[in-house]
Design an enzyme around this catalytic site. Structure first.
Site, PDB file in Angstrom:
ATOM      1  N   ASP A 128       0.861  -1.183   0.000  1.00 57.75           N
ATOM      2  CA  ASP A 128       0.000   0.000   0.000  1.00 57.75           C
ATOM      3  C   ASP A 128       0.904   1.241   0.000  1.00 57.75           C
ATOM      4  OD1 ASP A 128      -1.426   2.256   1.129  1.00 57.75           O
ATOM      5  OD2 ASP A 128      -3.078   0.880   1.473  1.00 57.75           O
ATOM      6  N   THR A 147      -3.135   5.749  -4.152  1.00 56.16           N
ATOM      7  CA  THR A 147      -2.050   6.416  -3.422  1.00 56.16           C
ATOM      8  C   THR A 147      -0.707   6.231  -4.120  1.00 56.16           C
ATOM      9  OG1 THR A 147      -1.934   4.450  -2.020  1.00 56.16           O
ATOM     10  CG2 THR A 147      -3.103   6.326  -1.141  1.00 56.16           C
ATOM     11  N   THR A 148      -0.520   5.072  -4.771  1.00 58.95           N
ATOM     12  CA  THR A 148       0.742   4.826  -5.489  1.00 58.95           C
ATOM     13  C   THR A 148       0.746   5.587  -6.816  1.00 58.95           C
ATOM     14  OG1 THR A 148       0.749   2.614  -4.513  1.00 58.95           O
ATOM     15  CG2 THR A 148       2.272   3.001  -6.308  1.00 58.95           C
ATOM     16  N   ASP A 166      -9.295   0.141   1.732  1.00 55.98           N
ATOM     17  CA  ASP A 166      -9.242   0.599   0.338  1.00 55.98           C
ATOM     18  C   ASP A 166     -10.491   0.158  -0.416  1.00 55.98           C
ATOM     19  OD1 ASP A 166      -6.847   1.710   0.834  1.00 55.98           O
ATOM     20  OD2 ASP A 166      -5.626   0.283  -0.274  1.00 55.98           O
TER      21      ASP A 166
END
Length: 557
Positions: free
Chosen positions: A60, A93-94, A393
């Site tokens: 994550d 988020t990545t 998520d």
């Protein structure tokens, strides 16, 4: 003799101009490179060691960056991006870090050619507006009541996570939980507060398949007097309080001096009468279960257990609010203000069970719960922590779909479509902004390129084939299958992304890149650490006056 020049010594360190731009871009690229390998279904895991010696194993992006300890200010602001993205939409988020890093990387060439940062930022802002317009054009609406399509969407969004090996399990849990707490506000608006009204309880032991969403709430408490009070009640009447069921103590430290022994008996009697009075007011409503956030004295416990009422004390406020939403009760501040409408009657079962070494209270089988608990079981704490991160998520994805039911193709297809559209549009842009605009279009290709790299396929060949397909608008749905690296149609593979997540990713990445490019000075006012045993630091910086070659005159502080 030339005019004297004042020089500030040992006070402010200052870097400016192109040097700062390059340093910031390098720092941002370094952060992006750390988590580049965690994008897509074939992503690698990172093992992080924290200061206390604990271990976190995750892919994550937000969880990884949260654990990093960085000194560079630009790198710190990149980490903030990932946190913002996680709080806002809970996914991507990545992607947001990789995209922001790439946008800064392509800007470096223009900084070297002495383009002004404002020109680059203007081109990027224009690219953002146009890319959001492209997203609106290719987005397709979805029916949120269609369970199969919802399941497919949530699964494809969390297919990159560790728990994807457990099939539909996490996606099922996420959809059940979010649809439970969703509240229609009318006019097509929905409120889905997953942070406040969904509690994830992790209990090591059992199998992951034993995890489930409860139609109600569970919490780690037992009844006050286990021997006397019932631990299982069907269709309980529940009263929730946030006041103590104890004798009122003086607000400020009150001391009472007693001269005669009889006065002591009178004081005790007053205390007893006060507590009895409170209990009578509560028992008037014939509750089966009384829960309070504060203390509950032995005497109150005696009166309640005599009336066959179970009681739980010192519950967290957040848990109390969840119980209120689940069983239709109202949290009451004073027992004398209780009304029949405040009593919760929506719960089907109250039960205290022992799981492992601890007792857990379940208030479940609620008729129309607007809050719920997710019970996660698994082999170890580390596994459960990763499952919980994946579940958060998945719930965020489900919430985004409920709030804005629109879909976009996954697997880098959206980014390639946006990139192709911006490249076409760049030919109509006049002036010096044309080149940074075109570079922004190229930067969007970083996402499919990274997906291809993580699959282990030939990146150049794959990207060339994809760009060729996206040259015509009919192929807007073609992207990379993250598992095999093959070029496929996303509609056939059912690989989707949520509109909200994509739009937020683009906005956050471009706005952050613009912000970092606008920095042209880094001024550090941090004093140097003194050697141990040295005297106190001077309060003001030393100022020197450089005169002519005869020597230096030092001005006093």
């Amino acid at each position: 003799m030339h005019a004297p020049v004042l020089v500030l010594k040992d006070s402010l360190k200052r870097e400016s101009g192109a040097k700062v731009h390059r340093a910031n871009i390098q720092a941002s690229k370094a952060v992006a490179d750390i988590i580049r390998t965690t994008l897509g279904p074939r992503s690698m895991l990172k093992m992080l060691l924290d200061a206390a010696g604990g271990i976190v194993v995750t892919n994550d992006g937000n969880a990884i960056l949260r654990e990093l300890d960085l000194a560079h200010p630009a790198a710190k602001s990149m980490i903030e991006l990932s946190r913002t993205q996680d709080e806002e939409v809970g996914d991507g988020t990545t992607s947001v870090i990789i995209l922001a890093g790439e946008l800064l990387h392509v800007a470096e060439a223009f900084i070297d050619k002495h383009y002004h940062p404002t020109v680059i930022c203007r081109a990027y802002t224009k690219a953002l507006e146009d890319s959001i317009a492209v997203l609106d054009k290719i987005a397709i609406p979805i029916d949120v009541n269609n369970r199969a399509s919802m399941l497919g969407l949530v699964k494809s969004c969390i297919g990159t996570k560790f728990t994807s090996q457990f099939g539909n399990l996490i996606a099922d849990l996420a959809i059940d939980a979010t649809t439970t707490v969703g509240v229609d506000l009318g006019q097509g608006l929905r409120e889905v507060d997953i942070k406040k009204y969904i509690k994830v309880e992790k209990i090591p032991g059992g199998q992951l398949e034993d995890s489930r969403v409860l139609r109600g709430v569970m919490f780690n408490k037992d009844v006050v007097a286990p021997g006397k009070m019932r631990r299982r009640i069907l269709n309980p009447r529940i009263i929730l309080l946030d006041c103590p069921l104890e004798y009122k103590k003086g607000e400020n430290q009150t001391n009472a001096e007693l001269v005669r022994e009889e006065d002591w008996a009178i004081l005790l009697k007053m205390e007893e009468e006060y507590i009895e009075n409170i209990c009578v007011q509560i028992l008037k409503f014939k509750p089966d279960l009384v829960i309070t956030e504060k203390g509950l004295s032995d005497l109150a416990c005696h009166y309640l257990s005599k009336a066959g009422v179970s009681a739980i004390r010192r519950l967290r406020k957040t848990d109390n609010n969840r119980i209120a939403r689940a069983c239709g009760a109202v949290v009451v501040n004073r027992p004398d203000e209780l009304q029949e409408s405040d009593v919760g009657t929506g719960a089907g079962l109250f039960e205290v069970k022992k799981i492992g070494d601890e007792f857990f209270t379940f208030i479940v089988d609620c008729k129309d719960p607007k809050a719920c608990s997710v019970l996660l079981r698994g082999a170890s704490k580390d596994l459960l922590n990763e499952v919980e991160r994946n579940l958060q998520d998945a719930m965020s994805v489900a919430r985004n779909i409920l709030k804005n039911p629109k879909l976009l193709p996954g697997g880098g297809a959206t980014e390639l479509t946006v990139s192709a559209s911006l490249k076409q549009k760049s030919s109509s842009i006049e002036g010096v902004e044309k080149w940074p605009y075109e570079a922004a279009a190229v930067a969007f290709e970083a996402i499919p390129r990274t997906l291809a790299q993580n699959c282990g396929v030939n990146v150049i060949r794959t990207m060339t084939a994809l760009q060729g397909k996206h040259a015509s608008e009919e192929n807007a749905w073609v992207g990379i299958d993250g598992n095999t690296g093959a070029i496929v149609d996303m509609r056939e593979q059912q690989i989707w992304d949520s509109f909200n997540v994509k739009a937020q990713t683009f906005k956050t990445a471009i706005e952050a890149a613009c912000m970092i490019l606008r920095i042209d000075d880094i001024v550090s006012g941090i004093k140097k650490k003194q050697a141990p045993g040295a005297g106190p630091a001077p309060s003001k910086p030393k100022i020197e006056e450089e005169g002519d070659a005869d020597g230096e005159q030092i001005l006093p502080d």
